[in-house]
Design a protein around this motif. Structure first.
Motif, mmCIF file in Angstrom:
data_model
loop_
_atom_site.group_PDB
_atom_site.id
_atom_site.type_symbol
_atom_site.label_atom_id
_atom_site.label_comp_id
_atom_site.label_asym_id
_atom_site.label_seq_id
_atom_site.Cartn_x
_atom_site.Cartn_y
_atom_site.Cartn_z
ATOM 1 N N GLY A 211 39.593 42.679 38.387
ATOM 2 C CA GLY A 211 40.829 42.418 39.122
ATOM 3 C C GLY A 211 41.928 43.414 38.802
ATOM 4 O O GLY A 211 41.817 44.257 37.910
ATOM 5 N N ILE A 212 43.015 43.294 39.565
ATOM 6 C CA ILE A 212 44.157 44.208 39.429
ATOM 7 C C ILE A 212 45.376 43.402 39.014
ATOM 8 O O ILE A 212 45.785 42.464 39.706
ATOM 9 C CB ILE A 212 44.430 44.954 40.746
ATOM 10 C CG1 ILE A 212 43.230 45.842 41.108
ATOM 11 C CG2 ILE A 212 45.697 45.793 40.635
ATOM 12 C CD1 ILE A 212 43.377 46.566 42.433
ATOM 13 N N VAL A 230 45.814 38.504 36.485
ATOM 14 C CA VAL A 230 45.733 38.723 37.930
ATOM 15 C C VAL A 230 46.494 37.612 38.648
ATOM 16 O O VAL A 230 46.248 36.431 38.415
ATOM 17 C CB VAL A 230 44.264 38.754 38.398
ATOM 18 C CG1 VAL A 230 44.181 38.934 39.911
ATOM 19 C CG2 VAL A 230 43.502 39.873 37.682
ATOM 20 N N GLN A 234 47.695 40.878 43.513
ATOM 21 C CA GLN A 234 46.470 41.565 43.898
ATOM 22 C C GLN A 234 46.096 41.266 45.347
ATOM 23 O O GLN A 234 45.845 42.181 46.144
ATOM 24 C CB GLN A 234 45.327 41.132 42.979
ATOM 25 C CG GLN A 234 43.952 41.590 43.447
ATOM 26 C CD GLN A 234 42.829 40.966 42.664
ATOM 27 O OE1 GLN A 234 42.309 41.574 41.762
ATOM 28 N NE2 GLN A 234 42.445 39.741 43.028
ATOM 29 N N ILE A 253 37.063 43.296 44.800
ATOM 30 C CA ILE A 253 38.177 42.413 44.452
ATOM 31 C C ILE A 253 37.841 40.976 44.821
ATOM 32 O O ILE A 253 38.099 40.034 44.055
ATOM 33 C CB ILE A 253 39.455 42.880 45.167
ATOM 34 C CG1 ILE A 253 39.914 44.229 44.592
ATOM 35 C CG2 ILE A 253 40.571 41.843 45.060
ATOM 36 C CD1 ILE A 253 41.069 44.866 45.346
#
Length: 619
Positions: A211-212, A230, A234, A253
């Protein structure tokens, strides 16, 4: 790096958005360069190189002293020293505290090239380079494999070139060019660079993407960097930009969210709901709630709809049914739909469903009923669930349709605007973009008059120093209404969040909050990619309706992915040109055609073909 006996050194720092970062130190008789880059194909590897060049022939050895503050200690890991491996030092350890009670304690393994106290360029040499590696991975096998691959590339002289080739391939796949103000162009290029740095790697089978986070892996002031967790950042703010260019990265994602589904199911159960999945406000390795403050995890439930909206955008962009049929996507869709139905309460008085006790995106307000954004998002979730069920030939539960049709979305019939929640009074302060998100990205049905009223109601009461992505969404709203100057004034507010010289974004314009704030960059990119172009991802088409400000004379967006094809859009005041640059055969891309909405005229588009709408009498 320091040079013994050198009184004055010219030290410069530069960021090459094609490759990495450099630090240079120059003296009359020498220049030394320290280059740092996260290797773009060996994703567990950080590489460092130091090059010393002789600027004038002195015949004397030149020494550069090195200092590193790194000590293999951690307050979060139980670390042990392992045996050196191929000349590298080795430490490994286990997370001291699991993120949830009884949960896993991930392991970390690290190898790094020892840094000497000094490097010396001998008298007969004009230039020499030294290369250093650091590898970090979750297993001993992976960290040693990565380090060994790095050494092999050093031996063949191709460590740096393999890194730049990976970046070149990434940049070739997407581009935003505009003939307009230099600060705007620089901001866009910087945003793209930092987002591309954060996306899952291509051609890396077996790599699990985690994840971002709002600031990526950057480390801001303690308590302001979000610990790599996260959020909706995101799915709502970063994801649409990635999807537009790299659907395969967007899929990774979504796969992260699928892997976290068990944790989301447990979250809903712990909140007292027998069915469904409640995605955590802050997610990490288990999918269970790791937000340090209970109120957000308990009340900011719109995150669950934000997650599903990303799945919807992906599906309508790619028609990838495999993600849903075979790879867990359908199970997630069902769980989200069940959660929304469980969360709704029937109001006999109003004859509609309510969602009570929530915190909307505007975090100044909590424990409110019927957040306009949350409820509209729940409706959209349920309708998408019903649509994809039909596509997959699965019976649609009547409850989904009933709840979608009858959930309340607050609307003031007299003032013709959307109150943020039941009981909201115009003029109350708002932390960040909230109701304006109904227009985009939710595309909640409303007239231009209502869209304008929402913008005019919330723009003056929204916190000026709030999170950076807010003003981008106001800009998109004004662009929809063809109000170019008002759109530009909102977008200009974003520039106060950009720090020089490397275009790093901060979360808040006063400099506080997360650094390298990818969320703000994602919002800014959307203002151009979905605002200037008017792109809208719908069930049946990729709509576009450009609205470029007067100082943008030409906009080219290259690498737009739609139904397996790659497209290039060129927009000027005089024409809109669309070209299909790629239409793969394996797997086959779906055929495209351009459709003029007003007349219904259709124009086939195949690979290599382009059409100009100006030539067709439409501008």
């Amino acid at each position: 790096m320091t040079v013994p006996g050198a009184d004055s050194l010219a030290e410069t720092f530069s960021l090459n958005t094609q490759t990495g970062k450099e630090q240079s130190t120059e003296k009359v008789f020498l220049s030394s360069t320290h280059q740092i880059y996260a290797h773009h194909s060996l994703v567990h590897l950080m590489a460092f190189s130091i090059t010393i060049r002789r600027s004038a022939h002195t015949g004397q050895p030149i020494t550069v002293e090195l200092r590193t503050p790194f000590v293999p200690k951690s307050q979060d890991l139980d670390l042990y020293q392992g045996l050196d491996f191929q000349g590298a030092h080795y430490v490994y350890g286990t997370t001291l505290v699991p993120e949830v009670e009884g949960g896993p304690r991930p392991t970390v393994h690290m190898l790094w090239t020892p840094v000497p106290q000094a490097l010396t360029l001998c008298g007969e040499e004009w230039e020499q380079s030294w290369e250093f590696l650091t590898a970090v991975a979750e297993s001993e096998e992976e960290v040693k494999r990565s380090y060994s691959e790095g050494l092999a590339l050093i031996a063949s002289g191709s460590l740096y070139s393999s890194h730049t080739r990976a970046w070149d391939a990434l940049w070739r796949g997407c581009c935003i060019d505009l003939d307009g103000p230099l600060p705007l162009r620089q901001a866009l290029y910087g945003c793209l660079y930092y987002l591309l740095s954060a996306i899952p790697p291509r051609d890396n089978p077996g790599f699990l993407f985690h994840g971002i986070s709002p600031g990526g892996l950057s480390n801001g002031t303690r308590g302001e960097d979000y610990w790599g967790h996260v959020f909706w950042d995101q799915d709502t703010w970063v994801f649409p930009n990635i999807l537009l260019f790299y659907p395969e990265a967007a899929r990774a994602i979504l796969e992260y969210r699928i892997r976290m589904l068990e944790g989301a199911l447990r979250n809903a159960e712990e909140q007292g709901y027998k069915q469904g999945a409640k995605f955590p406000w802050e997610s990490a390795a288990t999918g269970q709630e790791v937000c340090p403050e209970d109120i957000y995890g308990a009340q900011e439930i719109h995150i669950t709809g934000d997650v599903l909206m990303a799945f919807e955008q992906y599906y309508y962009t790619t028609q990838d049914q495999k993600l849903f049929r075979e790879d867990g996507g359908w199970k997630l869709v069902v769980a989200v739909a069940q959660y929304w139905c469980s969360r709704m309460v029937w109001s006999e008085e109003e004859q509609c469903y309510h969602i009570r006790g929530v915190m909307p995106p505007d975090e100044y307000h909590y424990q409110v009923d019927n957040s306009a954004y949350t409820n509209a998002l729940a409706r959209r979730s349920l309708r998408f669930a019903a649509d994809i069920a039909q596509d997959l030939l699965i019976p649609v539960p009547e409850e989904w349709v009933e709840c979608a049709n009858k959930v309340k979305v607050p609307f003031d019939m007299e003032k013709k605007y959307h109150p943020e929640y039941d009981g909201y009074s115009p003029g109350e302060r708002v932390k960040q973009a909230d109701v304006v998100l109904l227009g985009f990205p939710l595309m909640h049905p409303m007239s231009p008059e209502v869209r304008r009223n929402d913008l005019e109601t919330y723009e003056p009461v929204t916190e000026l120093n709030g999170p950076a992505m807010t003003w981008s969404m106001f800009a998109v709203g004004w662009l929809e209404l063809k109000e170019m100057q008002r759109a530009q004034s909102q977008l200009n507010k974003c520039f106060s969040n950009i720090t020089e010289p490397f275009k790093i974004w901060v979360e808040n314009s006063d400099g506080s909050g997360a650094v390298n704030f990818l969320t703000g960059m994602g919002g800014f990119l959307q203002a151009v990619l979905f605002g200037y172009t008017g792109f809208r991802i719908t069930k049946t088409s990729l709509l576009f309706n450009p609205s470029c400000p007067d100082d943008v004379h030409k906009l080219k967006v290259t690498g737009v992915s739609y139904l397996g094809n790659k497209l290039k859009f060129t927009i000027t005041k005089e024409e809109i040109r669309i070209k299909v640059t790629e239409s793969p055969l394996d797997p086959p891309a779906l055929p495209l055609e351009a459709v003029l909405e007003e007349s219904g005229q259709r124009f086939p588009l195949g690979e290599g073909q382009s059409i100009s709408l100006a030539d067709l009498g439409f501008a």
